[in-house]
Scaffold this motif. Structure first.
Motif, short mmCIF file in Angstrom:
data_model
loop_
_atom_site.label_atom_id
_atom_site.label_comp_id
_atom_site.label_asym_id
_atom_site.label_seq_id
_atom_site.Cartn_x
_atom_site.Cartn_y
_atom_site.Cartn_z
N PRO A 509 34.58 25.76 25.68
CA PRO A 509 34.67 25.65 27.15
C PRO A 509 35.21 26.93 27.77
CG PRO A 509 35.55 23.68 26.10
CD PRO A 509 35.30 24.67 25.00
N THR A 510 34.63 27.33 28.88
CA THR A 510 35.09 28.53 29.58
C THR A 510 36.18 28.14 30.56
OG1 THR A 510 32.87 29.46 29.35
CG2 THR A 510 34.33 30.54 30.90
N GLU A 511 37.32 27.77 30.01
CA GLU A 511 38.45 27.37 30.84
C GLU A 511 39.74 27.84 30.18
OE1 GLU A 511 39.21 22.80 29.38
OE2 GLU A 511 37.60 23.13 30.82
N GLU A 517 44.56 33.24 38.63
CA GLU A 517 43.55 34.26 38.32
C GLU A 517 44.08 35.42 37.50
OE1 GLU A 517 41.90 35.51 42.01
OE2 GLU A 517 40.97 33.58 42.46
N THR A 518 45.40 35.55 37.39
CA THR A 518 45.93 36.74 36.72
C THR A 518 46.86 36.40 35.56
OG1 THR A 518 47.72 36.85 38.37
CG2 THR A 518 45.74 38.16 38.79
N ARG A 519 46.87 35.13 35.14
CA ARG A 519 47.66 34.73 33.98
C ARG A 519 46.70 34.53 32.81
NH1 ARG A 519 50.87 29.68 34.89
NH2 ARG A 519 52.14 30.46 33.17
N ILE A 555 37.05 46.34 27.60
CA ILE A 555 37.00 44.96 28.09
C ILE A 555 36.91 45.08 29.60
CG2 ILE A 555 38.13 42.71 28.08
CD1 ILE A 555 39.89 43.93 25.75
N LYS A 556 35.75 44.68 30.15
CA LYS A 556 35.47 44.97 31.55
C LYS A 556 35.24 43.68 32.33
CE LYS A 556 32.51 48.25 32.30
NZ LYS A 556 31.25 49.03 32.25
N ARG A 557 35.76 43.65 33.55
CA ARG A 557 35.51 42.52 34.46
C ARG A 557 34.49 42.98 35.50
NH1 ARG A 557 34.76 38.81 37.90
NH2 ARG A 557 36.37 37.26 38.40
N THR A 558 33.30 42.39 35.44
CA THR A 558 32.28 42.67 36.43
C THR A 558 32.47 41.72 37.62
OG1 THR A 558 30.69 41.13 35.48
CG2 THR A 558 30.74 43.35 34.56
N LEU A 559 31.47 41.60 38.44
CA LEU A 559 31.59 40.75 39.62
C LEU A 559 31.86 39.29 39.25
CD1 LEU A 559 31.41 40.39 42.69
CD2 LEU A 559 28.93 40.06 42.42
N THR A 560 31.18 38.79 38.23
CA THR A 560 31.31 37.38 37.86
C THR A 560 31.57 37.15 36.39
OG1 THR A 560 28.90 37.23 37.55
CG2 THR A 560 29.79 36.63 39.72
N HIS A 561 31.56 38.21 35.57
CA HIS A 561 31.65 38.05 34.13
C HIS A 561 32.66 39.02 33.53
CE1 HIS A 561 27.89 35.94 34.91
NE2 HIS A 561 27.94 35.44 33.69
N TRP A 576 30.68 36.94 29.13
CA TRP A 576 30.99 35.55 29.44
C TRP A 576 31.40 35.42 30.91
CZ3 TRP A 576 33.47 37.31 24.72
CH2 TRP A 576 32.88 36.80 23.55
N PRO A 577 31.11 34.26 31.53
CA PRO A 577 31.57 34.03 32.91
C PRO A 577 33.10 34.11 33.00
CG PRO A 577 29.98 32.37 32.24
CD PRO A 577 30.35 33.13 31.00
N SER A 578 33.59 34.66 34.10
CA SER A 578 35.04 34.82 34.24
C SER A 578 35.46 34.68 35.69
CB SER A 578 35.48 36.18 33.71
OG SER A 578 36.86 36.39 33.95
N THR A 579 36.61 34.03 35.88
CA THR A 579 37.26 34.00 37.18
C THR A 579 38.64 34.63 37.12
OG1 THR A 579 38.17 31.79 36.74
CG2 THR A 579 36.03 31.88 37.86
N LYS A 580 38.99 35.18 35.96
CA LYS A 580 40.29 35.84 35.80
C LYS A 580 40.19 37.31 36.17
CE LYS A 580 42.82 32.51 33.74
NZ LYS A 580 44.11 32.01 34.24
N MET A 581 41.28 37.84 36.69
CA MET A 581 41.39 39.22 37.11
C MET A 581 40.40 39.50 38.25
SD MET A 581 43.75 39.33 34.96
CE MET A 581 44.45 40.90 35.42
N GLU A 582 40.25 40.76 38.60
CA GLU A 582 39.37 41.13 39.70
C GLU A 582 38.27 42.05 39.21
OE1 GLU A 582 41.49 42.78 42.97
OE2 GLU A 582 42.89 41.12 43.14
N GLU A 583 37.22 42.13 39.97
CA GLU A 583 36.12 43.02 39.61
C GLU A 583 36.64 44.45 39.43
OE1 GLU A 583 31.80 44.59 41.33
OE2 GLU A 583 33.09 43.30 42.55
#
Length: 592
Positions: A509-511, A517-519, A555-561, A576-583
């Protein structure tokens, strides 16, 4: 071993300014929070408490119907309510599999700039401390399953945050949360404050080489020992449960005492705890651990001491004639009854015992308990006074075993002398402020208060590393811990190919187990609990690829992944989909 952590600035990333090697070691230890790290960095024990106090997970407890109206109840009733909740939701866990293994040489090298290997070995069970004979009569390495390894191998016992404790429900073999003794002690301390409204000044944490527990300064005092509440009366009741609760203070010295005003450590000449607070704690704990001899206390002592108990018989009238019962038999009947040998329910207990169990007489080598009880009654014996000890010795006599030995053991039962950190010669620092939280504060006010102290209070500063908030801390400590102190995922994936690892991680699960968002979770947390945000999965994969010598990695955070990229050839290993950190948030970890 050279360590280089190259980092790209991201919009929500706070870069460290001049963090030296010692500061980096301490801060990264706050992230992983193993027992041995807390031992070396004692300020981290209370940092974990503060991390739990800031956690939204803990504040949700206040909405549970179980705690409705709890702050209107008396303090002990509040503690009972909280204890039952924790018993229902968490089990004790101290296995070797959850957080894996390391070795003494590696960890001693980490800590040598803080404490010498010789000093650590004298004081910490993982590094050679043998303590009191009790623990090592039971072969402590066999007890914990370490006997199958060389003596250099030691466990990575983590002190989990509330989020990691809750996440055990996702781990095979568990249906609730779990944690080891330091985790439970820190959770209790935080929950007492947040949920039960107990002021922090009343809560003291005590760590010994093999255990951790809390002392609550309410009434005569209450010990919280794993999932037990132990009042002073319970401490002296002679039951198996109280016997287990007594072991750490009877057999070990207290290494660390932590409080909202600071800490004192057996091995450090500098203490941050306020001297008045420590003196008050020492006085209250010693009062809690001491009682005078009464008939009931004598009976409780005999309940938990089979060797001495064998010398005693109980006299009781049966049909108007005195009969006798081995005290061992009386206690055996007590086990299946709500009545006790040692209190005013004795008569009811005796009524349940078959008449044929009693004897017309007793051997001359036996001591009649009733006679000793009559001698003790109303005397208020204090066995620290030589004249009282001698009087009781004469009353018991030497018919069965040495009366002086019986009295000596009884005196130890009545007065546990805690081996607390010696304040003599310790410098009590006066310029580090206490953490002035009050039970009336909101969670937002609590976080703001702790954050306001970061420049002047090291414990408050380290709390944000333990809380895993990368918007409030430099990223180097988190990344260092992720790359070098997560052995379980490396061992568990050793037989898998890179594609098999990616396939396995993708299926989870992607949870995240952490809110916000930053922990972020550490790699072994993602691996153990089989879930994680895409950015956490990416860090896990990067740590595994780095261990195999594949680097440098981004390890890169794109707009949604989140994605893991092999920098030199630009290969994207996973996304992988991500909501952690910022783009735009990017980490780069070089090979060893």
């Amino acid at each position: 071993m050279r360590r280089t952590l190259h980092l790209h600035r991201g919009p929500c990333q706070k870069l460290s300014a001049g963090m030296d090697a010692q500061q980096l070691e301490r801060a990264s230890s706050a992230v992983t929070l193993s027992d041995m790290e807390v031992f070396v960095f004692p300020e981290l024990l209370y940092s974990l408490v503060l991390a739990n106090i800031m956690s939204p997970r803990l504040w949700l407890w206040r909405e549970d119907p179980w705690f409705h109206g709890i702050r209107k109840q008396k303090p002990y009733r509040r503690l009972q309510r909280l204890k039952q909740y924790i018993m229902d939701h968490y089990v004790f866990n101290l296995d070797l599999e959850t957080w894996g293994l390391t070795n003494q040489a590696r960890e001693l090298a980490r800590f040598e700039r803080f404490l010498s290997p010789e000093v650590i070995a004298q004081s910490n069970a993982l590094f050679g401390y043998t303590g009191d004979a009790y623990y090592f009569d039971i072969d402590i390495r066999t007890h914990f399953g370490l006997d199958k390894y060389t003596s250099d191998v030691i466990p990575y016992w983590k002190t989990e945050t509330i989020e990691a404790m809750d996440a055990f429900q996702y781990r095979g073999g568990f249906i609730t949360g779990a944690g080891e003794c330091v985790s439970l002690a820190a959770l209790y301390a935080a929950a007492l404050f947040v949920v039960a409204g107990i002021p922090l000044e009343k809560i003291f944490l005590m760590a010994t080489p093999l255990h951790s527990q809390n002392f609550i300064d309410e009434g005569e005092g209450i010990l919280i020992n794993n999932r037990r509440l132990v009042t002073k009366a319970m401490w002296f009741n002679g039951t198996q449960i109280s016997g287990q609760a007594r072991r750490a203070l009877e057999h070990e010295r207290v290494t660390i005492v932590a409080h909202h005003t600071g800490f004192i450590h057996t091995l450090y000449p500098r203490a941050t705890i306020k001297r008045q607070a420590y003196d008050h704690f020492s006085h209250q704990l010693k009062k809690y651990l001491k009682t005078n001899v009464t008939p009931e206390i004598l009976g409780n002592f005999l309940r938990q001491n089979p060797q001495v108990r064998d010398c005693f018989v109980l006299r009781w009238p049966v049909n108007g004639i005195n009969r006798y019962l081995l005290l061992e038999q009386a206690f055996r009947f007590e086990q299946d009854s709500t009545y006790k040998v040692t209190d005013d329910t004795r008569a009811r207990l005796m009524e349940t015992i078959p008449i044929e169990t009693f004897s017309a007489g007793h051997l001359p080598c036996k001591v009649v308990l009733n006679d000793i009880e009559a001698f003790i009654q109303n005397r208020d014996l204090n066995l620290e006074r030589p004249e009282d000890a001698e009087a009781l010795t004469q009353a018991i006599g030497n018919a069965c075993m040495s009366a002086s030995e019986i009295v000596r053991q009884l005196a130890l039962f009545c007065h546990t002398k805690p081996r607390l950190p010696d304040a003599t010669g310790v410098t009590f620092v006066t310029n580090e402020p206490a953490i002035p939280l009050t039970p009336a504060m909101t969670r937002e006010e609590v976080i703001a208060c702790i954050e306001s102290l970061r420049q002047t209070n090291l414990t408050a500063d380290m709390a944000f590393y333990a809380w895993r908030d990368l918007s409030r801390t430099p990223v180097e400590p988190f990344l260092l811990a992720a790359l070098e102190r997560n052995p379980v995922s490396q061992q568990g994936s050793a037989a898998l190919t890179t594609s098999e690892i990616i396939e396995l991680i993708t299926a989870w699960p992607t949870e995240s187990i952490y809110d916000g968002e930053t922990r972020l979770a550490q790699p072994d947390e993602v691996w153990n609990f089989r879930r994680g945000d895409g950015f956490e999965k990416a860090i896990l994969l990067a740590s595994l690829l780095r261990a195999r010598g594949l680097a440098p990695l981004l390890i890169k955070r794109t707009l949604t992944h989140a994605e893991v990229v092999e920098e030199t050839i630009g290969t994207v290993h996973a996304i992988w989909p991500s909501t952690k950190m910022e783009e735009g948030f990017t980490l780069r970890a070089d090979a060893r």
